[in-house]
Write an enzyme that holds these catalytic residues in place. Sequence first.
Site, PDB file in Angstrom:
ATOM      1  N   GLU A  48       0.864  -1.189  -0.080  1.00  0.00           N
ATOM      2  CA  GLU A  48       0.053  -0.035   0.085  1.00  0.00           C
ATOM      3  C   GLU A  48       0.785   1.165   0.043  1.00  0.00           C
ATOM      4  OE1 GLU A  48      -3.799  -1.441   2.433  1.00  0.00           O
ATOM      5  OE2 GLU A  48      -1.969  -1.772   3.518  1.00  0.00           O
ATOM      6  N   LYS A 158       5.357  -1.578   2.297  1.00  0.00           N
ATOM      7  CA  LYS A 158       4.648  -1.793   3.650  1.00  0.00           C
ATOM      8  C   LYS A 158       4.594  -3.009   3.857  1.00  0.00           C
ATOM      9  CE  LYS A 158       0.191  -1.054   5.915  1.00  0.00           C
ATOM     10  NZ  LYS A 158      -1.042  -0.439   5.831  1.00  0.00           N
ATOM     11  N   GLN A 159       4.638  -3.929   3.070  1.00  0.00           N
ATOM     12  CA  GLN A 159       4.451  -5.279   3.357  1.00  0.00           C
ATOM     13  C   GLN A 159       4.820  -6.392   2.014  1.00  0.00           C
ATOM     14  OE1 GLN A 159       0.387  -4.111   3.400  1.00  0.00           O
ATOM     15  NE2 GLN A 159      -0.105  -6.371   2.959  1.00  0.00           N
TER      16      GLN A 159
END
Length: 328
Positions: A48, A158-159
Site C-alpha cells: 500500500e 509496507k508489506q
Amino acid sequence: QYYLATADIDFMSQKGAEVLVETARLFLDAGHWYEGKFRIDAVTGPDEYSCIVDNNFYTNAGAQDTLRNAVIITRMLIEQGKAEAVLSSTGISSSELEQFLQAADQMYLPYDEKLMIHAQDDAFLKLAQLDLQSIPPDKYPLLLHYHPLWLYRHQVCKQADTVLAHFLYEDLADIETMRRSYEYYENCTTHDSSLSRCVFSIMASKLGDMDKALHYFRHSATMDIDDAHGNTKDGIHTANMGGSYLAIVAGFAGLRIKESGLHLTPCIPKGLEAYEFPLQYIDSKLYIKVDQSSCHIQLTDGQAIKITVNNEILKLGPRNALELSIQS
C-alpha cells in the site's frame, strides 16, 4: 486451491467455475494488449506504499493464474458433461475461453535484467531509494508520519508484495531469482502491515534460511502478545494468526498443493523442538510431526495416497507411516 485440495467437482460445477469465469472476465476487461503482451495498468498491489501502478507483478501473476484456471476448469467440466450450470449462468463460449488463454500465455510479468529479479511494477525500481535504517523507530509505521506522496516516490514497501507472489506462484521463477528478489525487497520492506513477516518467514524457509524463517515467525506469532504494533487494544490481528499458521505449515513443512498432488519439503529451525499438525487432502487424513532429526507422516484415515516429499514421490498407505530424516 480449494478444488486441488478437495476434488469437489460438484462445487466447481455449481459455483466455483462461475466465480473463476467472472473473475477472469474482470481481468480481461481491466487489462489491454501492448506490443504483444497483456498488461494491467493503474492497480494497487499488496504494497500500500505503492499506489496506482502499472503491471504490479503480484496482480499480473494472480490474473494469469485465474485466467488459466478458468479455462482448465471449464473445459474439464465440459469434457465430463458437468458444465450445464456454468454455461447457463455465464454464457461462456469457446472463443472467450481462448481469449482467456491467450491473455494468460502472454501476460506481462515485469523483470529487471540488471538486478535479475522480478520488478514489483513498471516504476518501482526506478524510484528513489530509501535507507530505512536512518529512520527513527518512533517514526514507524511510516504512514502515520509521512505524506503518502512522499512514500509513493520511494522504494519502500509496507508489506510483502513480489515476495508474496513468489510464495503463491512459485513456478513463475527459479530459486535463484526468488532468492535475489527476497534479498532486494527485504531491504526496502518496513513490515508496517501485520501480514508481512509471516510471508517473509515462509519464503525464508523456501530458500533454506531457517534462522531468518524463525526470526520472522517469532515476530508474527507474538505480535499481539507483545503489542508490537501498539494497537492490540483495538483487537487481535486475526489474519496474521492465519499467517503464523502458514509460516509453520507452508513454511517449515513446505506444504504445497498442486495439480500433481500434495508436496512437502519439511525442515525445522534450530530454535524449535518440534511442530505437528493434521491435514486433510481430498478424502485422506494425515498427521505430520517434525522434530530436529526426522519427519513422521501418518495416514490416519482414508485410502492410500501418493505424496511428494523433497521432490521424491512416495506412497503412504493406511498401515504404514513414513519416517524421513531431515536437515535443520
